[in-house]
Design a protein around this motif. Structure first.
Motif, short mmCIF file in Angstrom:
data_model
loop_
_atom_site.label_atom_id
_atom_site.label_comp_id
_atom_site.label_asym_id
_atom_site.label_seq_id
_atom_site.Cartn_x
_atom_site.Cartn_y
_atom_site.Cartn_z
N ALA A 373 0.83 -1.21 0.00
CA ALA A 373 0.00 0.00 0.00
C ALA A 373 0.86 1.25 0.00
N LEU A 374 1.94 1.25 0.76
CA LEU A 374 2.82 2.41 0.81
C LEU A 374 3.65 2.56 -0.47
N ALA A 375 3.90 1.46 -1.15
CA ALA A 375 4.73 1.51 -2.35
C ALA A 375 4.00 2.13 -3.53
N ASP A 376 2.74 1.72 -3.77
CA ASP A 376 2.07 2.23 -4.97
C ASP A 376 0.55 2.26 -4.87
N ALA A 377 -0.01 1.97 -3.72
CA ALA A 377 -1.46 2.00 -3.50
C ALA A 377 -2.22 0.96 -4.30
N GLY A 378 -1.49 0.03 -4.94
CA GLY A 378 -2.17 -1.05 -5.65
C GLY A 378 -1.88 -1.06 -7.14
N SER A 379 -2.01 -2.23 -7.75
CA SER A 379 -1.77 -2.40 -9.18
C SER A 379 -3.02 -2.02 -9.98
N PRO A 380 -2.88 -1.76 -11.30
CA PRO A 380 -4.01 -1.29 -12.11
C PRO A 380 -5.20 -2.23 -12.06
N VAL A 381 -6.37 -1.67 -11.76
CA VAL A 381 -7.57 -2.48 -11.54
C VAL A 381 -8.06 -3.12 -12.84
N LEU A 382 -8.18 -2.36 -13.91
CA LEU A 382 -8.73 -2.91 -15.15
C LEU A 382 -7.87 -4.04 -15.69
N SER A 383 -6.56 -3.92 -15.59
CA SER A 383 -5.68 -4.99 -16.04
C SER A 383 -5.88 -6.25 -15.21
N GLN A 384 -6.09 -6.08 -13.90
CA GLN A 384 -6.34 -7.23 -13.05
C GLN A 384 -7.65 -7.93 -13.43
N LEU A 385 -8.71 -7.15 -13.69
CA LEU A 385 -9.99 -7.74 -14.06
C LEU A 385 -9.86 -8.50 -15.38
N ALA A 386 -9.20 -7.89 -16.35
CA ALA A 386 -9.02 -8.55 -17.64
C ALA A 386 -8.16 -9.80 -17.50
N LEU A 387 -7.16 -9.77 -16.64
CA LEU A 387 -6.30 -10.93 -16.44
C LEU A 387 -7.07 -12.09 -15.82
N ALA A 388 -7.94 -11.80 -14.87
CA ALA A 388 -8.77 -12.85 -14.28
C ALA A 388 -9.66 -13.48 -15.34
N ASP A 389 -10.23 -12.65 -16.23
CA ASP A 389 -11.04 -13.17 -17.33
C ASP A 389 -10.19 -14.02 -18.27
N PHE A 390 -8.99 -13.55 -18.55
CA PHE A 390 -8.10 -14.23 -19.50
C PHE A 390 -7.71 -15.61 -18.98
N ILE A 391 -7.35 -15.68 -17.70
CA ILE A 391 -7.00 -16.98 -17.11
C ILE A 391 -8.21 -17.92 -17.16
N GLY A 392 -9.39 -17.35 -16.86
CA GLY A 392 -10.59 -18.18 -16.91
C GLY A 392 -10.88 -18.68 -18.30
#
Length: 392
Positions: A373-392
């Protein structure tokens, strides 16, 4: 009329004002250019707004707007009853061209006078003579022998673009906001399931941390577990950017040789009794390709348990095999919560995605969430959502 008035007004009379553009902006730019060029020296008195408006052929309001902006930005000062003057100190002296003889030349600080942290100095020492960048440079080549590059032409890019575009089109207000620093629950659950099936990793979603590539995983491990002068074991030879991360953190980096079975664990007892961490690539040693057999893996876990150290298992390219099922991850053998497991999508997908994962023991999950959280407040949300879809 005093010389400075002629000097101030002449540039405006000579320029052609474009009546299709904002006049106040043009007057402002002309005056600012004269000030920065030194044609209007520090302390010079400007003509009144009425005089300048008449000579420039514009309304007084145009000049009032231009003077007001120069005053707000620090180029002019005013004195009641005396008029407007060029400020003695300009907001952007570094932009001045052609300084007058009266102006003092700007002196840059010498590199030795610029103070940086010990962290940066250690990083400079560890990377001396080497450019710290993974970016491809130069013209494309017919045959690329650089390590770590996936076969990009073979990646189903059209499928990825379709999934990413779909997520972007249907994104809710919540999905456009900040996400959890440790990563989206859906992606973490998907990765935990995948690692259990494909790599024998024993974990649940709360132990998975989404990171911006394996390099951030290394950095977070160093931040959370390593203090200056702590011992960190690395393989010799090893992945150099990992060595640099630990050296920059102030660790005593101890190189231990590898053989045909990977890290020589038998040498740890003599050389690394008081170590905080061992960084290993047991499933495909980098760069030799050696695979650590079961007996040596158990020996490594026993050493970590006895010495109170942690083991960071970098499983950077386990998806690639010449044949057969890959040997299961070292993390799956751990029963004491000593192994941290990292992986990346840069090798099996594409490096620009900048997403990877770090599996940590339950006892360290809160510490790593905080550091992330202190480093970057989190990774890009849309990329994470698309990646979960892609793996599925």
């Amino acid at each position: 009329m005093a010389p400075f008035l002629v000097h101030a007004v002449v540039p405006l009379v000579l320029i052609r004002l474009d009546r299709e553009r904002v006049l106040a902006e043009q007057v402002y730019q002309a005056l600012r250019a004269d000030i920065l060029a030194g044609r209007l020296a520090s302390g010079a008195r400007l003509p009144s707004t009425r005089t300048l408006a008449h000579d420039a052929g514009v309304s007084r309001n145009v000049v009032l707007i231009a003077y007001g902006r120069l005053l707000d930005e620090g180029y002019l000062t005013t004195r009641r009853g005396a008029g407007s003057f060029v400020a003695p100190e300009l907001p952007d002296d570094l932009l001045r061209v052609g300084p007058t003889s009266a102006s003092r030349p700007a002196r840059k600080r010498s590199p030795a006078a610029v103070r940086v942290s010990r962290y940066v100095r250690r990083a400079f020492d560890a990377t001396r003579g080497v450019e710290v960048s993974w970016a491809a440079t130069g013209a494309p080549v017919a045959y690329d022998f650089r390590y770590g590059r996936p076969p990009l032409p073979d990646f189903p890019y059209a499928t990825w673009c379709r999934l990413l575009a779909r997520r972007a089109r249907k994104a809710s207000a919540q999905e456009l906001d900040y996400g959890p620093p440790e990563g989206l629950p859906a992606l973490r659950a998907t990765i935990a399931d995948y690692l259990g099936r494909a790599r024998g990793v024993v974990c649940h979603a709360d132990q998975v941390l989404i990171v911006n590539g394996s390099q951030q995983a290394l950095d977070l491990v160093a931040r959370v577990l390593v203090e200056p002068k702590d011992g960190v074991v690395v393989e010799e030879p090893c992945y150099r950017p990992a060595r640099v991360v630990f050296a920059a953190a102030g660790a005593r980096v101890l190189s231990v040789a590898v053989d045909r079975d990977g890290l020589r664990v038998d040498r740890l007892r003599a050389r690394a009794r008081r170590c905080r961490l061992a960084y290993v690539t047991p499933s495909h040693q980098f760069p030799t390709g050696a695979v650590m057999p079961l007996a040596r893996r158990l020996e490594l876990l026993a050493w970590a348990d006895a010495s109170g150290a942690h083991v960071l298992e970098d499983d950077y390219d386990s998806e690639y095999r010449y044949g057969g099922r890959p040997i299961e991850a070292l993390q799956g053998l751990d029963r004491r919560g000593t192994v941290l497991y990292s992986g990346t999508f840069s090798k099996v997908m594409f490096p620009a995605l900048r997403l990877g994962y770090l599996v940590v023991p339950e006892t360290l999950a809160k510490a790593f969430r905080t550091a992330k959280a202190l480093a970057d407040a989190g990774s890009p949300v849309l990329s994470q959502l698309a990646l979960a879809d892609f793996i599925g």
